[in-house]
Design a protein around this motif. Structure first.
Motif, PDB file in Angstrom:
ATOM      1  N   THR A 106     -20.451 -10.268 160.614  1.00 49.38           N
ATOM      2  CA  THR A 106     -21.726  -9.744 161.085  1.00 49.38           C
ATOM      3  C   THR A 106     -22.290 -10.520 162.265  1.00 49.38           C
ATOM      4  N   ASN A 107     -21.861 -11.734 162.451  1.00 50.46           N
ATOM      5  CA  ASN A 107     -22.359 -12.535 163.560  1.00 50.46           C
ATOM      6  C   ASN A 107     -21.705 -12.040 164.848  1.00 50.46           C
ATOM      7  N   ARG A 108     -22.535 -11.640 165.788  1.00 50.37           N
ATOM      8  CA  ARG A 108     -22.014 -10.959 166.976  1.00 50.37           C
ATOM      9  C   ARG A 108     -21.112 -11.846 167.813  1.00 50.37           C
ATOM     10  N   LEU A 109     -21.545 -13.074 167.988  1.00 49.87           N
ATOM     11  CA  LEU A 109     -20.768 -13.972 168.848  1.00 49.87           C
ATOM     12  C   LEU A 109     -19.406 -14.253 168.225  1.00 49.87           C
ATOM     13  N   LYS A 110     -19.459 -14.573 166.929  1.00 54.69           N
ATOM     14  CA  LYS A 110     -18.219 -14.887 166.242  1.00 54.69           C
ATOM     15  C   LYS A 110     -17.303 -13.674 166.207  1.00 54.69           C
ATOM     16  N   ARG A 111     -17.887 -12.530 165.970  1.00 55.12           N
ATOM     17  CA  ARG A 111     -17.103 -11.298 165.866  1.00 55.12           C
ATOM     18  C   ARG A 111     -16.418 -10.980 167.188  1.00 55.12           C
ATOM     19  N   SER A 112     -17.159 -11.129 168.271  1.00 52.37           N
ATOM     20  CA  SER A 112     -16.524 -10.806 169.557  1.00 52.37           C
ATOM     21  C   SER A 112     -15.415 -11.793 169.860  1.00 52.37           C
ATOM     22  N   GLU A 113     -15.618 -13.040 169.447  1.00 53.97           N
ATOM     23  CA  GLU A 113     -14.577 -14.041 169.678  1.00 53.97           C
ATOM     24  C   GLU A 113     -13.324 -13.694 168.879  1.00 53.97           C
ATOM     25  N   MET A 114     -13.533 -13.369 167.602  1.00 56.90           N
ATOM     26  CA  MET A 114     -12.389 -13.054 166.747  1.00 56.90           C
ATOM     27  C   MET A 114     -11.704 -11.784 167.201  1.00 56.90           C
ATOM     28  N   TYR A 115     -12.474 -10.857 167.718  1.00 60.05           N
ATOM     29  CA  TYR A 115     -11.870  -9.604 168.170  1.00 60.05           C
ATOM     30  C   TYR A 115     -10.981  -9.838 169.389  1.00 60.05           C
ATOM     31  N   GLY A 116     -11.481 -10.737 170.248  1.00 66.59           N
ATOM     32  CA  GLY A 116     -10.647 -11.067 171.404  1.00 66.59           C
ATOM     33  C   GLY A 116      -9.318 -11.654 170.980  1.00 66.59           C
ATOM     34  N   LYS A 117      -9.390 -12.533 169.988  1.00 64.35           N
ATOM     35  CA  LYS A 117      -8.169 -13.169 169.487  1.00 64.35           C
ATOM     36  C   LYS A 117      -7.258 -12.142 168.843  1.00 64.35           C
ATOM     37  N   TYR A 118      -7.876 -11.215 168.158  1.00 65.75           N
ATOM     38  CA  TYR A 118      -7.114 -10.166 167.471  1.00 65.75           C
ATOM     39  C   TYR A 118      -6.341  -9.311 168.463  1.00 65.75           C
ATOM     40  N   LEU A 119      -7.003  -8.943 169.543  1.00 61.79           N
ATOM     41  CA  LEU A 119      -6.326  -8.118 170.542  1.00 61.79           C
ATOM     42  C   LEU A 119      -5.194  -8.887 171.205  1.00 61.79           C
ATOM     43  N   GLN A 120      -5.469 -10.128 171.489  1.00 61.56           N
ATOM     44  CA  GLN A 120      -4.467 -10.981 172.132  1.00 61.56           C
ATOM     45  C   GLN A 120      -3.224 -11.068 171.262  1.00 61.56           C
ATOM     46  N   GLN A 121      -3.501 -11.245 169.956  1.00 63.12           N
ATOM     47  CA  GLN A 121      -2.408 -11.352 169.004  1.00 63.12           C
ATOM     48  C   GLN A 121      -1.583 -10.074 168.973  1.00 63.12           C
ATOM     49  N   LYS A 122      -2.258  -8.968 168.996  1.00 65.09           N
ATOM     50  CA  LYS A 122      -1.548  -7.683 168.951  1.00 65.09           C
ATOM     51  C   LYS A 122      -0.659  -7.519 170.173  1.00 65.09           C
ATOM     52  N   ARG A 123      -1.165  -7.930 171.308  1.00 66.72           N
ATOM     53  CA  ARG A 123      -0.372  -7.808 172.534  1.00 66.72           C
ATOM     54  C   ARG A 123       0.863  -8.691 172.446  1.00 66.72           C
ATOM     55  N   GLN A 124       0.674  -9.884 171.893  1.00 63.00           N
ATOM     56  CA  GLN A 124       1.789 -10.802 171.695  1.00 63.00           C
ATOM     57  C   GLN A 124       2.867 -10.168 170.838  1.00 63.00           C
TER      58      GLN A 124
END
Lengths: 516, 359
Positions: free
Chosen positions: B35-53
């Motif tokens: 629910t924390n916006r900052l944390k969520r956006s950070e984790m989402y960025g990591k998630y996308l990066q991981q998927k691309r990898q």
């Protein structure tokens, strides 16, 4: 349930919807309300697998010969080449297809070479079978056990006092559609025939004399134009078979009073002009005051007869219910004799079965040809593996029969165990409770008192666990955690103290019903 | 400068880079639950990066495997993409070699045209007061459909036109409607010879009309009767529409003309194309033997070269190019007031999923 259909290519088919349903997985995700239910092809069998499939032998109409609900049933079929067939069948078990035997078939009963037959009716009381064609000829046959013998041929339009010739109305083209709708009044022995620019008239089958002829509405006062008339569907309403509903191609449905003694020949009720958009192709009465109207584009409407007035120009109240489904013109609608089920059959090659109370489509069976007529067999059984169809809808319950509502016990009054009863009150009042049952309130008040005393002795946590297990054993439907919790609170209180369960009616909190 | 010493309370504790450890833990699922916006956006960025990898890794893997197998085409598992056509909802009205359907079609209104018993004769007309551009389209249609006759609409009603056509022994009537100088609708009505089997009327929405002048490298069509290619009509309704369109053409094709008219149905859109084809021999038809096999084995394995390997068909587009979409079919001739519809497209009831197609 058995349904017999006859199609354009001459094939008679019997469908058992229970056989055609695929087994639904109770854990499958709920389909959205407007999703088309599974369309299947199983559960359909040809009545005569060896018959030749040609358009000349297309089935035009089907009618029951004996009571529609018995085990040994028999029906008559009218084909496009004018021949009438009598079939007999014995249904051994509910879920098996019956064996059909062709008892009798006749040659072309009409005089013309290429008749255009319209409809078939069986008069059980008078032992007659009657068939009509599009030139207005009505042929009456005797219906003695298995023989077909022609008795008389009448012309519906010659029965009047005028001369022998059939007159054509004015217009550019020759009026070849002298009769486009036919219906049979089985209790009084009358046949109603109507055609393009020809009013519906009733003739008596024994004498062939025209008994009744309907009269059109008066011409529009402003434009002085006559209302054009073209009956395309006629149905006798079986309140008492004294009212006749006529659906016209001019998008109207009119009701007439056709008693012997009636002097009023104008329609008693008529639908307003803008209500329907396409030509009316079929009518069926579903309950005492509900008439189902199907039109040429596949729209099936449910009209409330009490609301129809006499005025054609009245404001159209478009709040009628609709039976959603068909993609093409609906040729026939038939209601099950006893159950609230409606079968609709049409040019989109599907047989659809609806629940008339909720207007929901229960089954959709693909029959490969364009279907002209349908018969519904009246055995009383109906299987549905989805329990949600007949489950009690919380909205339908009697308003008095209600949730048990705890009377609010103030925390000051009950001292240390006020917390417990407060919780109960909160959780119960948070339900959608529709009203209070006085007895229940009294009972629960006593409950509240007694259970509070019990609470003094036992630990609240074990208390809850016990009631939850009790609740689970009584609760055999799926329910969400919220409702199970609240119902456990309720049942806890009730099961503890109160012996006479009649006063206290525990109704589970309204659950989100899985809609299909 | 004096190096700063760590605080005495931190004595005995090793410095740890928290960010590094966070990088190492993989993000397992879509972090939309945070629910924390900052944390969520950070984790989402990591998630996308991981998927691309992961995608990149799998691609490298695939390339390696393909190389390892070499030229052996059987070993490579070609990934089939998921498309709407692949995942189409199963339609129960699909015709799958059904004797009942075959018997019905042998007897329907169009059987006579398919058996070449009756030659079709088509009348085309427009709405009253057509625009000039429509005439170019009609001229193109005349090259597309042999035996097409144009009559001006003047101000007759459609029922009258059907009557006149029947008098002059036409079998089909086609009416083009337009809006703002673009053709947007086509009604095809089968009036049949002799008036016995008054066939269906179908209304199509027309779009993407390209006249032959506007097609690059187009050819000029001749008077030869073209071959007909009806492709993609699967369901019962599709068969009906396909047969209606096919009945517009005579069925004794003249192959010297090498012309073909295609009605291709994809996802309920009918693409109409007119081509001239020519067959040519392919150059370099010898197939190299696969690596790693002995010459004798390759001789045995080598299948006889199929037609597809030797011959290639080249197409030149002629004539108009347009798209049709079926709106409704009425049984009987054109009669919107009192007609019975065999099928009418009701968008809200029928198009509930993207994967459902009717033709």
């Amino acid at each position: 349930m058995r349904v017999i259909t006859g199609d354009e290519c001459g094939l008679l088919k019997e469908s058992i919807p229970e056989l055609s349903r695929r087994s639904t997985d109770p854990d499958a995700p709920a389909t959205p309300y407007n999703a088309m239910p599974d369309v299947t092809k199983d559960g359909v069998s040809r009545i005569d697998p060896k018959e030749k499939q040609t358009r000349e032998r297309g089935v035009v109409d089907l009618a029951w010969r004996n009571d529609a609900g018995c085990e040994q049933f028999s029906f008559a079929a009218l084909r496009k080449n004018g021949s009438v067939e009598l079939w007999k069948a014995a249904a051994e078990s509910r879920n098996k297809h019956a064996n059909y035997v062709l008892v009798q078939t006749s040659k072309n009963i009409f005089q013309q070479d290429r008749p255009n037959p319209l409809g078939l009716g069986v008069f059980c009381n008078h032992n007659r079978i009657c068939a009509g064609d599009s030139l207005g000829n009505v042929v009456v046959l005797k219906n003695d056990s298995d023989l077909l013998e022609e008795v008389q041929t009448y012309n519906a339009y010659k029965g009047s006092k005028r001369g022998e010739t059939l007159s054509y109305t004015r217009g550019q083209a020759l009026n070849t559609q002298l009769a486009t709708a036919i219906a049979f009044d089985t209790s009084h022995g009358r046949v109603a025939v109507g055609g393009r620019e020809r009013e519906t008239c009733l003739i008596d089958i024994h004498t062939g004399v025209q008994v009744f002829k309907t009269k059109n509405l008066p011409p529009d006062p402003q434009t002085l134009l006559q209302q054009p008339v073209w009956p395309t569907a006629i149905q006798f309403l079986h309140n008492d078979m004294n009212t006749m509903a006529v659906g016209t191609a001019y998008k109207q449905v009119r009701l007439y009073d056709v008693r012997e003694s009636s002097k009023i020949r104008r329609p008693t009720q008529t639908t307003p002009e803008d209500l329907l958009e396409y030509r009316v192709t079929s009518l069926c009465q579903v309950s005492d005051y509900e008439l189902v109207v199907a039109d040429g584009a596949g729209y099936i409407y449910c009209l409330d007869l009490r609301r129809l007035g006499r005025d054609l120009k009245a404001a159209a109240n478009k709040d009628m219910g609709r039976y959603v489904g068909p993609a093409g013109s609906v040729r026939q609608l038939k209601k099950h004799p006893t159950l609230p089920r409606l079968a609709a059959v049409g040019l989109d090659r599907m047989l659809r079965i609806y629940d008339t109370k909720k207007r929901r489509q229960l089954d959709c069976i693909y029959l490969k040809q364009r279907i002209n007529c349908v018969l519904v067999h009246g055995d009383d059984t109906w299987d549905f593996n989805d329990a949600t169809v007949d489950v009690v809808d919380p909205d339908d319950l009697d308003i008095d029969q209600d949730d048990v509502v705890q009377e609010y016990v103030d925390s000051d009054e009950e001292g240390s165990h006020g917390d417990d009863s407060n919780e109960d009150a909160d959780s119960v009042s948070s339900d959608d409770s529709e009203g209070n049952d006085e007895e229940a309130v009294d009972g629960s008040h006593e409950d509240g008192g007694e259970s509070v005393e019990d609470n003094d002795v036992e630990l609240p946590s074990s208390h809850q666990r016990d009631s939850k297990s009790q609740c689970e054993s009584s609760d055999n439907e799926d329910s969400e955690s919220h409702s199970s919790e609240t119902s456990s609170e309720e049942s806890k209180d009730n099961s503890e103290a109160e012996e006479d369960d009649e006063d206290v009616i525990v109704v589970k909190a309204p659950k989100r019903r899985r809609r299909q | 400068m004096v190096k700063k010493k760590p605080h005495s309370s931190l004595r005995g504790k090793k410095p740890v880079n928290a960010a590094k450890s966070a990088k190492k833990t993989p993000v397992s699922r879509n972090p939309s639950h945070i629910t924390n916006r900052l944390k969520r956006s950070e984790m989402y960025g990591k998630y996308l990066q991981q998927k691309r990898q992961e995608k990149k890794q799998s691609r490298i893997q695939r390339v390696k495997e393909a190389e390892a197998l070499g030229d052996d085409k059987n070993g490579i598992k070609k990934a089939v993409p998921r498309t709407l056509d692949n995942t189409r909802e199963v339609e129960p009205t699909m015709v799958l070699q059904d004797p009942e359907v075959a018997a019905d079609e042998a007897e329907d209104e169009f059987a006579r045209y398919f058996h070449s018993e009756t030659p079709p004769k088509v009348l085309v007309t427009t709405r009253p007061r057509p625009s000039q551009r429509l005439f170019f389209f009609i001229a193109d249609l005349q090259r597309l459909i042999p035996k097409l006759h144009f009559y001006p609409r003047k101000s007759f009603s459609l029922k009258e036109i059907c009557q006149f056509a029947a008098n002059r022994e036409f079998t089909h009537v086609m009416v083009l409607s337009e809006n703002a100088k673009h053709c947007n609708g086509m009604t095809i009505s089968h009036i049949g010879a002799g008036g016995e089997m008054l066939g269906p009327t179908a209304y199509f929405k027309v779009s993407n009309v390209v006249t032959s002048q506007n097609i690059p490298n187009h050819g000029a069509s001749t008077n030869h009767i073209p071959e007909l290619n009806l492709h993609g009509f699967g369901t019962r309704l599709g068969h009906r529409v396909g047969r209606l369109l096919g009945s517009l053409f005579p069925h004794d094709a003249e192959f010297q003309g090498r012309q073909v008219v295609t009605f291709h149905n994809q996802r309920d859109y009918l693409f109409v194309r007119h081509h001239r084809y020519v067959f040519e021999e392919k150059k370099n038809i010898k197939k190299a033997p696969p690596k790693g096999t002995t010459p004798e084995a390759s001789q045995d394995e080598q299948q006889p070269l199929g037609i597809k390997d030797r011959v290639k068909a080249r197409l030149q587009e002629l004539g108009p190019r347009f798209t049709l979409k079926l709106r409704w079919i009425q049984s009987g001739t054109f009669d919107t007031q009192f007609g019975e519809y065999e099928w009418m497209h009701k968008r809200k009831e029928m198009d509930t999923t993207r994967r459902r197609f009717h033709l």
